[in-house]
Design a protein around this motif. Structure first.
Motif, PDB file in Angstrom:
ATOM      1  N   GLU A 204       0.790  -1.203   0.020  1.00 50.35           N
ATOM      2  CA  GLU A 204       0.047  -0.090  -0.053  1.00 50.35           C
ATOM      3  C   GLU A 204       0.786   1.291   0.030  1.00 50.35           C
ATOM      4  OE1 GLU A 204      -3.435   2.132   2.828  1.00 50.35           O
ATOM      5  OE2 GLU A 204      -2.674   0.105   3.370  1.00 50.35           O
ATOM      6  N   ARG A 205       1.937   1.101   0.725  1.00 50.03           N
ATOM      7  CA  ARG A 205       2.695   2.419   0.860  1.00 50.03           C
ATOM      8  C   ARG A 205       3.507   2.708  -0.453  1.00 50.03           C
ATOM      9  NH1 ARG A 205       5.179   0.679   4.702  1.00 50.03           N
ATOM     10  NH2 ARG A 205       4.184   1.526   6.365  1.00 50.03           N
ATOM     11  N   GLY A 206       3.884   1.668  -1.005  1.00 52.92           N
ATOM     12  CA  GLY A 206       4.528   1.367  -2.440  1.00 52.92           C
ATOM     13  C   GLY A 206       3.617   2.174  -3.466  1.00 52.92           C
ATOM     14  N   GLY A 207       2.599   2.016  -3.515  1.00 54.29           N
ATOM     15  CA  GLY A 207       1.395   2.628  -4.567  1.00 54.29           C
ATOM     16  C   GLY A 207       1.145   4.147  -4.196  1.00 54.29           C
ATOM     17  N   GLY A 208       1.057   4.352  -2.829  1.00 60.49           N
ATOM     18  CA  GLY A 208       1.030   5.736  -2.743  1.00 60.49           C
ATOM     19  C   GLY A 208       2.163   6.659  -3.142  1.00 60.49           C
TER      20      GLY A 208
END
Length: 359
Positions: A204-208
């Motif tokens: 999720e952090r990578g997508g953001g």
């Protein structure tokens, strides 16, 4: 090739000073970090961390540890010492119990190398990749210790262009001080459910980060997720131990984990394409297509990477497979036309060379 976390340690000796160097990832790219201790390290040293064994002088922070840390530019620290303003601030006691620490909200800035507020005490959760430089440093520190860092940019292309970071002048020289930290765990000490939660948060952090333009940060997050997910996939399957079955029953199925792994490889491939790393992008996309043959995005990224590497036959196979999954997809049709034109040009050039050889 299995995903590799972007921190590679190497130990050496320089003028009898213990120096550790590694490569860290920042929003602006890769940086060479050299760490040296500002004091002689001993087996026992003072600690403000209390009596908890995980925070004793013989222990270092682990994944999930909440670290009370202060990062300062060396020049600013020296100025503060000269005017005496650091005399009380540097010796302040921890105002709350270690177990009551809460993470400090930090917004990543693309122009900054050190992603933490400078000069202030910050509560940083180890393992999230908020600041890879600081985290890699903290992994080898004990409570009450302080070290000095020197950071220099590493070129990532044939003509690297390094922008002046907002932190200060190059090379950056900073100090890192660890006051205290909460207990954490090594990845192998975690339960499967705990590892799965870390995988989801990294993805999720990578997508953001990718959506915000922080491609290097997204690459780091996806790599961290894969590093935890790959061994987790091996744990789910034919398990005979009853206790272990109880630990894994809350996890997705083996097939679902395989799809998640394919998604991470595909996302990593996209980042590597953006960073002009076509060979790595090809390898990541190939792994994604092997894990999930119906992954259209992975086939497209594989074709793009092969095109950039001038592997036209492989690119053609990838785009044809994509058209099987999504007939008449404009991007795939266009790519195949471009490959056909390149092949014609290549054949013409080959013919000219052959005619010269035998003329």
């Amino acid at each position: 090739m299995e995903p590799v976390h972007l921190v590679e340690m190497q130990r050496d000796k320089q003028d009898a000073v213990d120096v550790t160097s590694w490569v860290s990832v920042c929003p602006a790219g890769l940086w060479r970090v050299q760490r040296k201790w500002t004091h002689e390290r001993t087996p026992q040293s003072s600690s403000n961390a209390g009596d908890d064994a995980s925070c004793s002088p013989n222990y270092c922070p682990k994944l999930g540890s909440l670290c009370r840390v202060r990062v300062q530019l060396k020049a600013q620290e020296d100025d503060a010492q000269d005017d005496g303003s650091s005399s009380t601030k540097g010796n302040e006691k921890l105002a709350v119990a270690v177990t009551e620490l809460v993470p400090t909200p930090i917004v990543r800035r693309l122009e900054a190398v050190l992603q933490v507020p400078l000069g202030d005490w910050t509560n940083l959760k180890l393992g999230e990749g908020q600041c890879d430089v600081t985290e890699a440093c903290l992994e080898g520190m004990r409570a009450g210790e302080k070290c000095e860092l020197q950071l220099t940019p590493i070129g990532t292309g044939p003509e690297p262009s390094v922008q002046q970071p907002s932190d200060g002048d190059l090379p950056l020289i900073a100090t890192v001080e660890l006051q205290a930290f909460t207990p954490g765990k090594e990845s192998w000490e975690m339960s499967p459910a705990e590892r799965w939660e870390w995988v989801k948060s990294h993805k999720e952090r990578g997508g953001g980060r990718f959506r915000s333009g922080d491609v290097w940060g997204a690459t780091d997050s996806y790599s961290r997720a894969l590093k935890l997910l790959i061994p987790l996939c091996g744990l789910v399957g034919d398990v005979e131990d009853t206790n272990f079955l109880e630990e894994t029953h809350q996890l997705p199925s083996s097939d679902q984990l395989k799809i998640k792994k394919a998604e991470l490889h595909s996302n990593l491939s996209l980042c590597q394409l953006k960073l002009n790393q076509p060979q790595r992008a090809r390898d990541s996309a190939a792994k994604a297509t092997q894990l999930e043959p119906g992954a259209s995005k992975a086939w497209y990224r594989l074709g793009q990477a092969c095109q950039k590497l001038n592997e036209l036959d492989e690119a053609k196979v990838a785009f044809k497979k994509l058209l099987e999954l999504q007939p008449d997809l404009p991007a795939a049709v266009k790519a195949l036309k471009e490959i056909t034109n390149k092949e014609k040009e290549r054949n013409v050039q080959l013919g000219l060379r052959l005619s010269k050889m035998f003329s």
